[in-house]
Design a protein around this motif. Sequence first.
Motif, short mmCIF file in Angstrom:
data_model
loop_
_atom_site.label_atom_id
_atom_site.label_comp_id
_atom_site.label_asym_id
_atom_site.label_seq_id
_atom_site.Cartn_x
_atom_site.Cartn_y
_atom_site.Cartn_z
N VAL A 1 0.85 -1.18 0.00
CA VAL A 1 0.00 0.00 0.00
C VAL A 1 0.89 1.23 0.00
O VAL A 1 1.75 1.39 0.87
N ASP A 2 0.68 2.10 -1.00
CA ASP A 2 1.44 3.35 -1.08
C ASP A 2 0.49 4.49 -1.38
O ASP A 2 -0.73 4.35 -1.26
N ALA A 3 1.04 5.63 -1.79
CA ALA A 3 0.21 6.82 -2.02
C ALA A 3 -0.79 6.62 -3.16
O ALA A 3 -1.84 7.26 -3.18
N LEU A 4 -0.49 5.71 -4.08
CA LEU A 4 -1.34 5.53 -5.25
C LEU A 4 -2.59 4.71 -4.96
O LEU A 4 -3.63 4.91 -5.59
N ASN A 5 -2.50 3.76 -4.02
CA ASN A 5 -3.66 2.90 -3.76
C ASN A 5 -4.16 2.98 -2.33
O ASN A 5 -4.98 2.18 -1.90
N ARG A 6 -3.65 3.95 -1.56
CA ARG A 6 -4.01 4.05 -0.15
C ARG A 6 -5.51 4.21 0.05
O ARG A 6 -6.07 3.73 1.04
N ALA B 1 3.86 10.09 7.23
CA ALA B 1 3.29 11.22 6.48
C ALA B 1 4.04 11.49 5.19
O ALA B 1 3.65 12.39 4.43
N LEU B 2 5.12 10.73 4.91
CA LEU B 2 5.93 10.95 3.72
C LEU B 2 5.57 9.99 2.59
O LEU B 2 6.32 9.84 1.63
N ASN B 3 4.41 9.36 2.68
CA ASN B 3 3.92 8.44 1.65
C ASN B 3 4.88 7.28 1.37
O ASN B 3 5.28 7.05 0.22
N PRO B 4 5.26 6.52 2.40
CA PRO B 4 6.10 5.35 2.16
C PRO B 4 5.27 4.22 1.55
O PRO B 4 4.05 4.34 1.39
N ALA B 5 5.94 3.13 1.23
CA ALA B 5 5.25 1.92 0.81
C ALA B 5 5.17 0.99 2.02
O ALA B 5 6.17 0.75 2.69
#
Length: 291
Positions: A5-10, A49-53
Amino acid sequence: MIIVVDALNRHLFSDILAEMHALRARVFADRLGWEVTVKNGMEIDEFDALNPAHVICLDDDGDVVGCMRLLQTTGPHMLADVFYDILDGEPPLRSSRIWEATRFCVDTEKLKGRTTRNSISYVTSEVMIGAFEYARDAGVLDAVAVIDPVMNRVMQRSRNAPYDYLGTPKQMGKVKAMAALMDCSEERIAGIRDFAGINHDVFGSDDEVLSLFKENNGSAGNGSREITLESAYDFAPEPEAVRKPTRKDLREYCEAQVASAANDEEKVAALALKLELAEILRGDVQNRCDA
């Protein structure tokens, strides 16, 4: 079953992310007694808050039973900004092809005494395989992780031993911490798979993961949690709370980019970045003098 789960599919997996943060709270705050921030039963820090995976493992019951966080080292990360004492004054590694692996944990309470696919060893290996395969496919060459001696022995036994260490071990709370390096190689992945007897694809599709999770938690996911994941992130410090880079950090970063350039094109780009930053810094100094 693994989902990343990352910023694209969170937006698809907010309930699963909330359960992952709840697992982290149970492990790091309740069981290990670390000084971490827990709000409404979820452990979340400024690096989230830095959009990790997030590499997340679900067991056959649809429960979140393991996880790991992956973050690029080009920006703020824990070794550079929290555990920097380990490095003995040396600059942290910074490269888009080196990622930091942190917040690894497994739900030992649920998995204790279980065997095969739902065992502690199996879930540990599955999370590792998922993390290394995801990083490999993203072009990452190495991972750096702050681990303790117990985790170091676990990795050595499971054919996942670090190939090197940075700095020297330092006492961090009740345990010693060390910075370990692992290559994201086919040999490492094959070794972990062979140790765990995992021959299948560990990743589940979005639909498979959501179906498994919702079957266990209800059609709306964990709707009983009093606070949503998005509002929980509001409790985490903003990225600006992380130690800001000094001029020495910027200079060392630029030098590292030049040194690690794979070809002339990359070297020219790295030198151009170094010159641009030098001009910006000179302009900043001049502006201060004029003021």
